[in-house]
Design a protein around this motif. Structure first.
Motif, PDB file in Angstrom:
ATOM      1  N   PRO A 187       0.847  -1.201   0.000  1.00 46.50           N
ATOM      2  CA  PRO A 187       0.000   0.000   0.000  1.00 46.50           C
ATOM      3  C   PRO A 187       0.880   1.247   0.000  1.00 46.50           C
ATOM      4  CG  PRO A 187      -0.726  -1.572   1.672  1.00 46.50           C
ATOM      5  CD  PRO A 187       0.600  -2.053   1.179  1.00 46.50           C
ATOM      6  N   ARG A 188       0.481   2.265  -0.754  1.00 39.19           N
ATOM      7  CA  ARG A 188       1.275   3.496  -0.834  1.00 39.19           C
ATOM      8  C   ARG A 188       1.488   4.110   0.545  1.00 39.19           C
ATOM      9  NH1 ARG A 188       3.747   7.002  -0.118  1.00 39.19           N
ATOM     10  NH2 ARG A 188       4.166   8.953  -1.235  1.00 39.19           N
ATOM     11  N   GLY A 189       0.521   4.002   1.415  1.00 40.54           N
ATOM     12  CA  GLY A 189       0.642   4.581   2.744  1.00 40.54           C
ATOM     13  C   GLY A 189       1.680   3.914   3.621  1.00 40.54           C
ATOM     14  N   ASP A 190       2.163   2.733   3.223  1.00 45.54           N
ATOM     15  CA  ASP A 190       3.177   2.023   4.009  1.00 45.54           C
ATOM     16  C   ASP A 190       4.596   2.409   3.630  1.00 45.54           C
ATOM     17  OD1 ASP A 190       1.094   0.734   5.198  1.00 45.54           O
ATOM     18  OD2 ASP A 190       1.459  -1.229   4.281  1.00 45.54           O
ATOM     19  N   VAL A 191       4.752   3.330   2.688  1.00 48.94           N
ATOM     20  CA  VAL A 191       6.092   3.655   2.168  1.00 48.94           C
ATOM     21  C   VAL A 191       6.365   5.149   2.305  1.00 48.94           C
ATOM     22  CG1 VAL A 191       7.598   3.629   0.141  1.00 48.94           C
ATOM     23  CG2 VAL A 191       5.981   1.743   0.534  1.00 48.94           C
ATOM     24  N   ARG A 192       7.440   5.484   3.011  1.00 45.14           N
ATOM     25  CA  ARG A 192       7.877   6.878   3.117  1.00 45.14           C
ATOM     26  C   ARG A 192       9.002   7.194   2.144  1.00 45.14           C
ATOM     27  NH1 ARG A 192       9.687   9.437   8.830  1.00 45.14           N
ATOM     28  NH2 ARG A 192      11.485   8.022   8.616  1.00 45.14           N
ATOM     29  N   ALA A 193       9.887   6.211   1.915  1.00 47.77           N
ATOM     30  CA  ALA A 193      11.033   6.452   1.031  1.00 47.77           C
ATOM     31  C   ALA A 193      11.475   5.146   0.400  1.00 47.77           C
ATOM     32  CB  ALA A 193      12.193   7.077   1.795  1.00 47.77           C
ATOM     33  N   LEU A 194      12.108   5.277  -0.775  1.00 45.72           N
ATOM     34  CA  LEU A 194      12.681   4.150  -1.503  1.00 45.72           C
ATOM     35  C   LEU A 194      14.124   4.497  -1.852  1.00 45.72           C
ATOM     36  CD1 LEU A 194       9.781   3.735  -4.071  1.00 45.72           C
ATOM     37  CD2 LEU A 194      10.275   2.098  -2.236  1.00 45.72           C
ATOM     38  N   ALA A 195      14.994   3.491  -1.819  1.00 48.64           N
ATOM     39  CA  ALA A 195      16.384   3.691  -2.251  1.00 48.64           C
ATOM     40  C   ALA A 195      16.840   2.461  -3.009  1.00 48.64           C
ATOM     41  CB  ALA A 195      17.302   3.933  -1.052  1.00 48.64           C
ATOM     42  N   ALA A 196      17.281   2.663  -4.235  1.00 51.07           N
ATOM     43  CA  ALA A 196      17.842   1.590  -5.048  1.00 51.07           C
ATOM     44  C   ALA A 196      19.352   1.758  -5.083  1.00 51.07           C
ATOM     45  CB  ALA A 196      17.277   1.637  -6.461  1.00 51.07           C
ATOM     46  N   LEU A 197      20.091   0.670  -4.841  1.00 50.31           N
ATOM     47  CA  LEU A 197      21.551   0.726  -4.781  1.00 50.31           C
ATOM     48  C   LEU A 197      22.142  -0.434  -5.568  1.00 50.31           C
ATOM     49  CD1 LEU A 197      20.344   1.447  -1.717  1.00 50.31           C
ATOM     50  CD2 LEU A 197      22.748   1.823  -1.235  1.00 50.31           C
ATOM     51  N   THR A 198      23.104  -0.137  -6.442  1.00 52.94           N
ATOM     52  CA  THR A 198      23.885  -1.211  -7.040  1.00 52.94           C
ATOM     53  C   THR A 198      24.951  -1.655  -6.037  1.00 52.94           C
ATOM     54  OG1 THR A 198      25.451   0.320  -8.093  1.00 52.94           O
ATOM     55  CG2 THR A 198      23.488  -0.312  -9.353  1.00 52.94           C
ATOM     56  N   ASP A 199      25.599  -2.792  -6.310  1.00 53.71           N
ATOM     57  CA  ASP A 199      26.467  -3.357  -5.274  1.00 53.71           C
ATOM     58  C   ASP A 199      27.738  -2.542  -5.035  1.00 53.71           C
ATOM     59  OD1 ASP A 199      27.808  -4.099  -7.583  1.00 53.71           O
ATOM     60  OD2 ASP A 199      27.974  -6.214  -7.052  1.00 53.71           O
TER      61      ASP A 199
END
Length: 261
Positions: A187-199
């Protein structure tokens, strides 16, 4: 919406094999992120006339378009279509069956007013922070779970575990590999931030143990992706005895995408 992105080659003057993008549709509602880590082939034949950066740019561009233009198509299907499109761009000139044909790890995320969808294939990472501050690292750990004996040589990897059942999977020429990805919806309400990282960037946590994933997200929020990559580079330079790096390359391409949707 806050978005920050940094992608730095491991060696100055050498092409960056990573790809990253953040897209927002013309409506301004929702968006998507894409992060790819191109797999550097060992010296020798790859069966392809094209470089890894060519492949990641083609695949990344297709994913950026498809995740936005087809919001009702699941991310695994978007990856499958993007792989088929990219393969079609060089099938007539290259041997796409070669185990070292250009390939990449994949992180995708897409958000709307209602949902956040994600997809991970191979050893990059997606960090998801909840409104309460809890951080979940979504990982495809099949490569990490393989015994060292299976990774003893590039030839052995190609013959026994790369894109094979019981091994690990990367995005290459076979569109069906999209079904192997780790996927989910929140659910959108469960997410404040996203971070994608390569190794090359996850080294801060996984190699140098400077903090956990929650510490990583805190650093990204306060100081941004550039600060994380700079800290990784400083740690790499300081590891002159290769206590932490071992046989790994001194510097790797490092990409971080941070989004507060």
């Amino acid at each position: 919406m806050r978005t920050e992105l940094v992608s730095e080659p491991g060696t100055p003057g050498r092409p960056n094999e990573d790809f990253a993008s953040v897209g927002v549709p013309a409506s301004g509602q929702g968006g998507s992120l894409v992060a790819l880590d191109g797999v550097t082939p060992p010296r020798g034949e790859t069966g392809c006339l094209h470089s890894v950066p060519w492949f990641t740019a083609r695949l990344g561009g297709a994913l950026t378009e498809l995740t936005l233009s087809l919001p009702d198509v699941p991310l695994a299907e978007a990856l499958s279509r993007a792989l088929a499109r990219t393969a079609g761009a060089h099938a007539a000139t290259c041997d796409l069956s070669h185990p070292r044909t250009p390939q990449a790890t994949v992180v995708l995320a897409r958000w709307s007013a209602e949902l956040v969808e994600y997809l991970i294939l191979s050893d990059s990472a997606l960090l998801i922070e909840s409104p309460g501050g809890a951080v979940t690292a979504v990982l495809d750990d099949r490569l990490a779970r393989l015994p060292r004996s299976a990774l003893a040589s590039d030839a052995l990897v190609d013959a026994t575990v790369r894109n094979k059942e019981g091994g690990f999977f990367t995005a290459a020429a076979d569109a069906s590999v999209a079904r192997r990805a780790v996927t989910g919806v929140l659910p959108r309400g469960d997410v404040r931030a996203l971070a994608a990282l390569t190794d090359g960037a996850t080294r801060w946590v996984e190699t140098f143990r400077e903090g956990d994933w929650a510490d990583c997200v805190t650093l990204l929020r306060k100081e941004g992706p550039r600060a994380l990559v700079e800290r990784v580079r400083a740690l790499e330079r300081a590891d002159t005895e290769r206590v932490f790096l071992g046989r790994s390359k001194r510097h790797d391409d490092a990409t971080v995408v941070y989004v507060e949707p």
